[in-house]
Motif scaffolding. Sequence first.
Motif, PDB file in Angstrom:
ATOM      1  N   LYS A 195       0.951  -1.079   0.015  1.00 56.45           N
ATOM      2  CA  LYS A 195       0.130   0.045  -0.003  1.00 56.45           C
ATOM      3  C   LYS A 195       0.547   1.193   0.002  1.00 56.45           C
ATOM      4  O   LYS A 195       0.358   2.368  -0.449  1.00 56.45           O
ATOM      5  N   THR A 196       1.987   1.161   0.521  1.00 55.67           N
ATOM      6  CA  THR A 196       2.925   2.188   0.298  1.00 55.67           C
ATOM      7  C   THR A 196       3.995   2.174  -0.757  1.00 55.67           C
ATOM      8  O   THR A 196       5.075   2.916  -0.596  1.00 55.67           O
ATOM      9  N   ASN A 197       3.694   1.309  -1.681  1.00 56.34           N
ATOM     10  CA  ASN A 197       4.672   1.095  -2.788  1.00 56.34           C
ATOM     11  C   ASN A 197       5.992   0.399  -2.431  1.00 56.34           C
ATOM     12  O   ASN A 197       6.978   0.528  -3.078  1.00 56.34           O
ATOM     13  N   LEU A 198       6.050  -0.203  -1.288  1.00 52.70           N
ATOM     14  CA  LEU A 198       7.129  -1.230  -0.878  1.00 52.70           C
ATOM     15  C   LEU A 198       6.832  -2.504  -1.212  1.00 52.70           C
ATOM     16  O   LEU A 198       5.840  -2.999  -1.012  1.00 52.70           O
ATOM     17  N   TYR A 200       8.210  -5.187   0.429  1.00 50.74           N
ATOM     18  CA  TYR A 200       8.161  -6.027   1.739  1.00 50.74           C
ATOM     19  C   TYR A 200       8.730  -4.926   2.606  1.00 50.74           C
ATOM     20  O   TYR A 200       9.534  -3.823   2.312  1.00 50.74           O
ATOM     21  N   ASP A 201       8.526  -5.370   3.923  1.00 55.81           N
ATOM     22  CA  ASP A 201       9.205  -4.381   5.032  1.00 55.81           C
ATOM     23  C   ASP A 201      10.517  -5.157   5.494  1.00 55.81           C
ATOM     24  O   ASP A 201      10.581  -5.941   6.261  1.00 55.81           O
ATOM     25  N   LYS A 202      11.416  -4.636   4.980  1.00 57.67           N
ATOM     26  CA  LYS A 202      12.667  -5.131   4.942  1.00 57.67           C
ATOM     27  C   LYS A 202      13.372  -5.281   6.429  1.00 57.67           C
ATOM     28  O   LYS A 202      13.531  -4.177   7.250  1.00 57.67           O
ATOM     29  N   GLY A 203      13.473  -6.551   6.811  1.00 57.99           N
ATOM     30  CA  GLY A 203      14.142  -6.578   8.253  1.00 57.99           C
ATOM     31  C   GLY A 203      12.906  -6.447   9.340  1.00 57.99           C
ATOM     32  O   GLY A 203      13.100  -6.552  10.439  1.00 57.99           O
ATOM     33  N   GLY A 204      11.886  -6.012   8.939  1.00 62.46           N
ATOM     34  CA  GLY A 204      10.697  -5.838   9.842  1.00 62.46           C
ATOM     35  C   GLY A 204      10.682  -4.421  10.305  1.00 62.46           C
ATOM     36  O   GLY A 204      10.073  -4.301  11.641  1.00 62.46           O
ATOM     37  N   THR A 205      11.553  -3.580   9.777  1.00 66.73           N
ATOM     38  CA  THR A 205      11.737  -2.270  10.665  1.00 66.73           C
ATOM     39  C   THR A 205      10.456  -1.624  10.925  1.00 66.73           C
ATOM     40  O   THR A 205      10.355  -0.820  11.995  1.00 66.73           O
ATOM     41  N   LEU A 206       9.516  -1.366   9.912  1.00 62.60           N
ATOM     42  CA  LEU A 206       8.304  -0.623   9.988  1.00 62.60           C
ATOM     43  C   LEU A 206       7.329  -1.605  10.912  1.00 62.60           C
ATOM     44  O   LEU A 206       6.742  -0.777  11.982  1.00 62.60           O
ATOM     45  N   GLY A 210       6.049  -0.261  14.980  1.00 62.79           N
ATOM     46  CA  GLY A 210       4.287  -0.046  15.352  1.00 62.79           C
ATOM     47  C   GLY A 210       4.075  -0.612  16.719  1.00 62.79           C
ATOM     48  O   GLY A 210       5.011  -1.234  17.533  1.00 62.79           O
ATOM     49  N   GLU A 211       2.783  -0.535  16.879  1.00 64.44           N
ATOM     50  CA  GLU A 211       2.211  -0.641  18.181  1.00 64.44           C
ATOM     51  C   GLU A 211       0.968  -1.727  17.823  1.00 64.44           C
ATOM     52  O   GLU A 211       0.464  -1.860  17.072  1.00 64.44           O
ATOM     53  N   LEU A 212       0.579  -2.384  18.936  1.00 66.30           N
ATOM     54  CA  LEU A 212      -0.254  -3.720  18.945  1.00 66.30           C
ATOM     55  C   LEU A 212      -1.971  -2.833  18.850  1.00 66.30           C
ATOM     56  O   LEU A 212      -2.059  -2.121  19.722  1.00 66.30           O
ATOM     57  N   ASN A 213      -2.520  -3.320  17.687  1.00 60.59           N
ATOM     58  CA  ASN A 213      -3.961  -2.916  17.574  1.00 60.59           C
ATOM     59  C   ASN A 213      -4.849  -3.869  18.291  1.00 60.59           C
ATOM     60  O   ASN A 213      -4.923  -5.146  17.866  1.00 60.59           O
ATOM     61  N   GLU A 214      -5.217  -3.698  19.505  1.00 62.49           N
ATOM     62  CA  GLU A 214      -6.085  -4.832  20.126  1.00 62.49           C
ATOM     63  C   GLU A 214      -7.188  -5.310  19.488  1.00 62.49           C
ATOM     64  O   GLU A 214      -7.440  -6.403  19.382  1.00 62.49           O
ATOM     65  N   GLY A 215      -8.065  -4.381  19.067  1.00 58.27           N
ATOM     66  CA  GLY A 215      -9.187  -4.747  18.036  1.00 58.27           C
ATOM     67  C   GLY A 215      -8.845  -5.713  16.942  1.00 58.27           C
ATOM     68  O   GLY A 215      -9.534  -6.726  16.998  1.00 58.27           O
ATOM     69  N   LEU A 216      -7.615  -5.446  16.257  1.00 59.78           N
ATOM     70  CA  LEU A 216      -7.608  -6.250  15.208  1.00 59.78           C
ATOM     71  C   LEU A 216      -6.898  -7.727  15.627  1.00 59.78           C
ATOM     72  O   LEU A 216      -7.371  -8.457  15.132  1.00 59.78           O
ATOM     73  N   GLU A 255       2.286   0.844  10.022  1.00 57.47           N
ATOM     74  CA  GLU A 255       3.271   0.201  11.099  1.00 57.47           C
ATOM     75  C   GLU A 255       2.433  -0.554  12.198  1.00 57.47           C
ATOM     76  O   GLU A 255       2.927  -1.787  12.681  1.00 57.47           O
ATOM     77  N   ASP A 256       1.219   0.153  12.498  1.00 59.38           N
ATOM     78  CA  ASP A 256       0.493  -0.684  13.775  1.00 59.38           C
ATOM     79  C   ASP A 256       0.089  -2.149  13.084  1.00 59.38           C
ATOM     80  O   ASP A 256       0.045  -3.081  13.883  1.00 59.38           O
ATOM     81  N   LEU A 257      -0.351  -2.022  11.733  1.00 58.21           N
ATOM     82  CA  LEU A 257      -0.981  -3.223  11.242  1.00 58.21           C
ATOM     83  C   LEU A 257       0.155  -4.441  11.272  1.00 58.21           C
ATOM     84  O   LEU A 257      -0.101  -5.365  11.654  1.00 58.21           O
ATOM     85  N   LEU A 258       1.317  -4.086  10.513  1.00 55.81           N
ATOM     86  CA  LEU A 258       2.526  -4.999  10.527  1.00 55.81           C
ATOM     87  C   LEU A 258       2.949  -5.460  11.878  1.00 55.81           C
ATOM     88  O   LEU A 258       2.993  -6.677  11.909  1.00 55.81           O
TER      89      LEU A 258
END
Length: 361
Positions: A195-198, A200-206, A210-216, A255-258
């Motif tokens: 969605k951000t034209n990447l 993949y998230d290299k190394g998981g840096t994004l 981020g933070e945990l989204n409790e609802g999701l 970031e929170d989604l990831l």
Amino acid sequence: MNTIYKVLGLMSGTSLDGLDIAYCHIWQETETFWSFKILDAETISYSPAWKLQLKNAIYLSDSAHEDLDKAYGIWLGEQAKAFIQKNNLDVDFIASHGHTSHHRPEEEYTFQLGNGQELANSSRQKVVCDFRSLDVKLGGQGAPLVPIGDELLFSDYDFCLNLGGISNISFQKDGKRVAYDIGLANMPLNYITQKTNLEYDKGGTLAASGELNEGLHSQLDKLEYYKLPFPKSTGYEWFSKEIIPLIEESKASIEDLLHTFIQHNTSKIALAITENMEKKVNTLLVCGGGALNDFFIETLREKLLPHTEVIIPSKQLINFKEALVFGLMGVLKMEDKTNVLSSVTGASNDSCSGVVFFPSK
């Protein structure tokens, strides 16, 4: 002296990273153990056009799907032929997984694109492919198939985990090899980052930022698939129907989604291991693209302490283990030996799967 098979293994996974090609020497050491060397390997990225065609193959009409099957088989053969010529290889045969377009074992249907005859014709090599259909006809899931490799090549490890588009695990339980698709791995992560034209998230840096989204997180935990007993398998259909709507409805940041998906994925993996341990201290071999996601692995390690050691092998094995195992499955087919385990798939019996094609004159 044991026969050394010189095999070209081809693999394309649900994450659509590209075509993995691995030139392997494979030979039998004992009745229950085989050895291998990966001598040359390469991942050929898909062009945007190929990626789109493979991603949307599930929606095609029967005739358009058949055309794609043949075109992709020709393309696979061309890539294999170029790889063989570039590296000056002596090849006994090609073992191809193809690319899964449909996987509905409950309807006794699975299909891997990459027509075997077209592949043989364009590569000018003998080809073994279609490793899933027979097992599905025998009432099995037709997946996962890689556990035969875990059994014969990697039995030193208590658990073998693959982090591709989805996560699957393999282990010995009560003297039998058991394996199943746990659930998600890279598929949602790549969907979100794109969605951000990447890619993949290299190394998981994004994800790490981020933070945990409790609802999701709560919604993901309640998915019906996790309540099913194994053997079980899943794929893009499940992701498209159940997961994409949750991502699209969420107001969370990228970031929170990831971050939330990695917390969810690793929790499900850790649960699968702790529920099936037969020893107090265990080893877990991790392969597939997710093994290169530092935040994913770091989070998984934390959840498995202190009872399970997470082992990340060489980058070559991480990237090409599945192509290697399909090479092994081709060898077993040639030797008329079991290459699909009913204890893994739930089929009525073990089978020697695969269809052999020769180049037409």
